[in-house]
Design a protein around this motif. Sequence first.
Motif, mmCIF file in Angstrom:
data_model
loop_
_atom_site.group_PDB
_atom_site.id
_atom_site.type_symbol
_atom_site.label_atom_id
_atom_site.label_comp_id
_atom_site.label_asym_id
_atom_site.label_seq_id
_atom_site.Cartn_x
_atom_site.Cartn_y
_atom_site.Cartn_z
ATOM 1 N N LEU B 21 9.150 -0.011 14.304
ATOM 2 C CA LEU B 21 7.910 -0.273 13.991
ATOM 3 C C LEU B 21 7.238 -1.748 13.411
ATOM 4 N N LEU B 22 8.171 -2.727 12.687
ATOM 5 C CA LEU B 22 8.584 -4.057 12.879
ATOM 6 C C LEU B 22 8.788 -4.186 14.133
ATOM 7 N N GLU B 23 9.535 -4.462 14.943
ATOM 8 C CA GLU B 23 9.090 -4.722 16.194
ATOM 9 C C GLU B 23 7.669 -4.946 16.747
ATOM 10 N N VAL B 135 -1.895 -7.749 8.492
ATOM 11 C CA VAL B 135 -1.538 -7.202 9.702
ATOM 12 C C VAL B 135 0.692 -7.973 9.198
ATOM 13 N N ARG B 136 1.019 -8.717 8.840
ATOM 14 C CA ARG B 136 2.647 -9.407 8.750
ATOM 15 C C ARG B 136 2.499 -8.106 7.617
ATOM 16 N N GLU B 137 1.779 -9.205 6.834
ATOM 17 C CA GLU B 137 2.096 -8.762 5.078
ATOM 18 C C GLU B 137 1.826 -6.397 4.813
ATOM 19 N N ALA B 138 0.851 -6.227 5.165
ATOM 20 C CA ALA B 138 1.198 -5.217 5.584
ATOM 21 C C ALA B 138 2.234 -4.513 5.786
ATOM 22 N N LEU B 139 2.869 -4.859 7.180
ATOM 23 C CA LEU B 139 4.054 -4.989 7.525
ATOM 24 C C LEU B 139 5.473 -5.128 6.671
ATOM 25 N N ASP B 140 5.612 -5.955 6.178
ATOM 26 C CA ASP B 140 6.131 -6.884 4.741
ATOM 27 C C ASP B 140 6.086 -5.718 3.378
ATOM 28 N N ALA B 141 5.030 -5.351 3.638
ATOM 29 C CA ALA B 141 4.929 -4.358 2.192
ATOM 30 C C ALA B 141 5.455 -3.113 2.517
ATOM 31 N N ASP B 148 2.185 -3.883 -4.812
ATOM 32 C CA ASP B 148 2.149 -4.667 -5.436
ATOM 33 C C ASP B 148 1.498 -5.996 -3.547
ATOM 34 N N LEU B 149 1.956 -6.812 -3.136
ATOM 35 C CA LEU B 149 1.600 -6.940 -1.363
ATOM 36 C C LEU B 149 0.513 -6.008 -0.929
ATOM 37 N N ALA B 150 0.877 -4.618 -0.583
ATOM 38 C CA ALA B 150 -0.325 -3.967 -0.144
ATOM 39 C C ALA B 150 -1.906 -3.998 -0.947
ATOM 40 N N LEU B 151 -1.595 -4.447 -1.785
ATOM 41 C CA LEU B 151 -3.039 -4.274 -2.699
ATOM 42 C C LEU B 151 -3.730 -5.317 -2.275
ATOM 43 N N ALA B 202 -5.384 -3.763 9.335
ATOM 44 C CA ALA B 202 -3.793 -3.986 8.386
ATOM 45 C C ALA B 202 -3.948 -3.305 7.398
ATOM 46 N N THR B 203 -5.719 -3.235 6.243
ATOM 47 C CA THR B 203 -5.872 -2.434 5.710
ATOM 48 C C THR B 203 -5.584 -0.723 5.588
ATOM 49 N N ASN B 204 -5.805 -0.057 6.615
ATOM 50 C CA ASN B 204 -5.525 1.216 6.206
ATOM 51 C C ASN B 204 -3.844 1.143 6.263
ATOM 52 N N VAL B 205 -3.012 -0.076 6.626
ATOM 53 C CA VAL B 205 -1.497 0.350 6.563
ATOM 54 C C VAL B 205 -1.420 0.085 5.955
ATOM 55 N N ALA B 206 -1.915 -0.478 4.400
ATOM 56 C CA ALA B 206 -2.003 -1.094 3.649
ATOM 57 C C ALA B 206 -2.367 0.016 2.501
ATOM 58 N N GLU B 207 -2.723 0.454 2.595
ATOM 59 C CA GLU B 207 -3.507 1.700 2.085
ATOM 60 C C GLU B 207 -2.258 2.278 1.927
ATOM 61 N N MET B 208 -1.868 2.906 3.118
ATOM 62 C CA MET B 208 -0.823 3.856 3.652
ATOM 63 C C MET B 208 0.429 3.741 2.649
ATOM 64 N N VAL B 209 0.758 2.127 2.683
ATOM 65 C CA VAL B 209 2.386 1.797 2.032
ATOM 66 C C VAL B 209 1.475 2.161 0.783
ATOM 67 N N ILE B 210 0.718 2.169 -0.140
ATOM 68 C CA ILE B 210 0.333 2.637 -0.880
ATOM 69 C C ILE B 210 1.113 4.433 -1.788
ATOM 70 N N PHE B 211 0.259 4.620 -0.575
ATOM 71 C CA PHE B 211 0.440 5.982 -0.756
ATOM 72 C C PHE B 211 2.138 6.619 -0.039
ATOM 73 N N MET B 212 2.778 6.182 0.103
ATOM 74 C CA MET B 212 4.318 6.476 0.209
ATOM 75 C C MET B 212 4.866 5.544 -1.083
ATOM 76 N N VAL B 213 4.750 4.778 -1.334
ATOM 77 C CA VAL B 213 5.226 3.638 -2.835
ATOM 78 C C VAL B 213 4.782 4.608 -3.873
ATOM 79 N N LYS B 214 3.552 5.137 -4.008
ATOM 80 C CA LYS B 214 3.849 5.262 -5.418
ATOM 81 C C LYS B 214 2.751 6.816 -5.450
ATOM 82 N N GLY B 215 2.722 7.705 -3.797
ATOM 83 C CA GLY B 215 2.262 8.929 -3.258
ATOM 84 C C GLY B 215 0.641 8.707 -4.148
#
Lengths: 262, 222
Positions: B21-23, B135-141, B148-151, B202-215
């Motif tokens: 995914l990162l690649e 995009v880069r920060e969403a994937l870093d998050a 926090d980065l995802a937010l 990228a925002t979609n990805v970030a929102e999903m990261v928040i879901f993954m981290v915080k449920g």
Amino acid sequence: MTPQPAATPPELKAQARELNFHYGAFHALKNISLPVYNEKITALIGPSGCGKSTFLRCFNRMHDLYPGNRYGGEIRLFPDDVNLLSQEVDPIEVRMRVSMVFQKPNPFPKSIFENAAYGLRVRGMNKKAELEEKVETALVNAALWNEVKDRLSEPAFNLSGGQQQRLCIARALAIEPELVLFDEPTSALDPIATASIEELMLELKEKVSILIVTHNMQQAARVSDYTAFLYLGEVIEYDDTKRIFTNPEKKQTEDYITGRFG
Amino acid sequence: MEHEHTIKQYGIELKEIREQLLEMGGKVELMISDAMKSLVERDTALAEATIAYDHQINRMEVEIDDKCLQVLARRQPAARDLRFITLALKIVTDLERIGDQCRNICKHTLHLNKEPALKPYIDLPRMAVAAATMVREALDAFVRADADLALKVCSDDTFVDQLNSQIQRELLTYMMADPSTTTRAIRVNAVAKCLERVADHATNVAEMVIFMVKGKDIRHTA
């Protein structure tokens, strides 16, 4: 927007309160408090030796059969709010209300009919018509009737493993219990027999409450409404099954259900 | 401390999906900057190469999807792993769409490069940099499980939206002043819209990261 009506909490069938249990000097259960809701399936999961079977067996006083075991705290059974562990309560009476199905199918060396009728006879029921009616109902409820109705007098050992286990469930149901305890009921069965027992549990919960111990986490995820994770004699986490398997609160729970334990 | 899976191969499979995914994310980031470069520097060959490059993104989407399905079928993931896999299946779709948007930009570029430049591009490259950073920060998050980065990524989307509106207004003045610029202006506007969509993915990805981290699902709550 109209406000949503508050969801009514499910009714309690039983409630363990600060339950402690000792096998001689070994402190096997530590201050366990856990609800068992009416007409719901509650699953107990955890690694071997965590106390889940010990906990299950407290509910029908199985431990009374061995000397040196000690209970502390209580298990209240509702609606009459009686403490199952009280010395004044007869364990036989408890077992009439709380029956049990074991890991390996253990039919008695008797006919299919007599296996299903066993608890009723212990209770003193002798009338043939009445026995036949209750046995049929139990076998229907255990989803076994159609397979055995023409061979009720055959030995129970002629049945397949899955059928034997359903016969044991019928035996447990015949006495019309309020709570049925399942101690790894499918670990000795093949996947198809397992699926039929799981389907059966889902049907049964419309009539009785179920408490099940399982080593198969996917089974807990598939059939239960609530799940408790036990470790070293303590309840680490208890919640809706949905939550436990998607987003548990405790790291230990997460490590266990994701296969990172040890 | 992060415990390893008792079944080591399972851990390896999840790690592979994460790395792929990162690649893929790195590749779409490159596509965004190449697409913009081909427009700003009027580099038609680069635009054509970027369009061709999209096949690699599509292939990676298929590969990652397949790996996720294998894990679902064979490992019955739960909790954090389950959230990770379902997330990976969705992120991969967003990344693939970002690739499509870059390809669209390049197609517009091919047309625009055949005509005289409408105007010097100032805001579009800023928008492209902002979108690529998101995009880069969403994937870093995602990799660091950093809510926090995802937010931050979610809130940066507003900046890209504002640039998009600004570009639209500016192009409108060009078209009103000289209707012969309309065809080119519409194309440039379409490029801005593509970048705006990239930022949305990228925002979609970030929102999903928040879901993954915080449920906790924060989608559609704004």
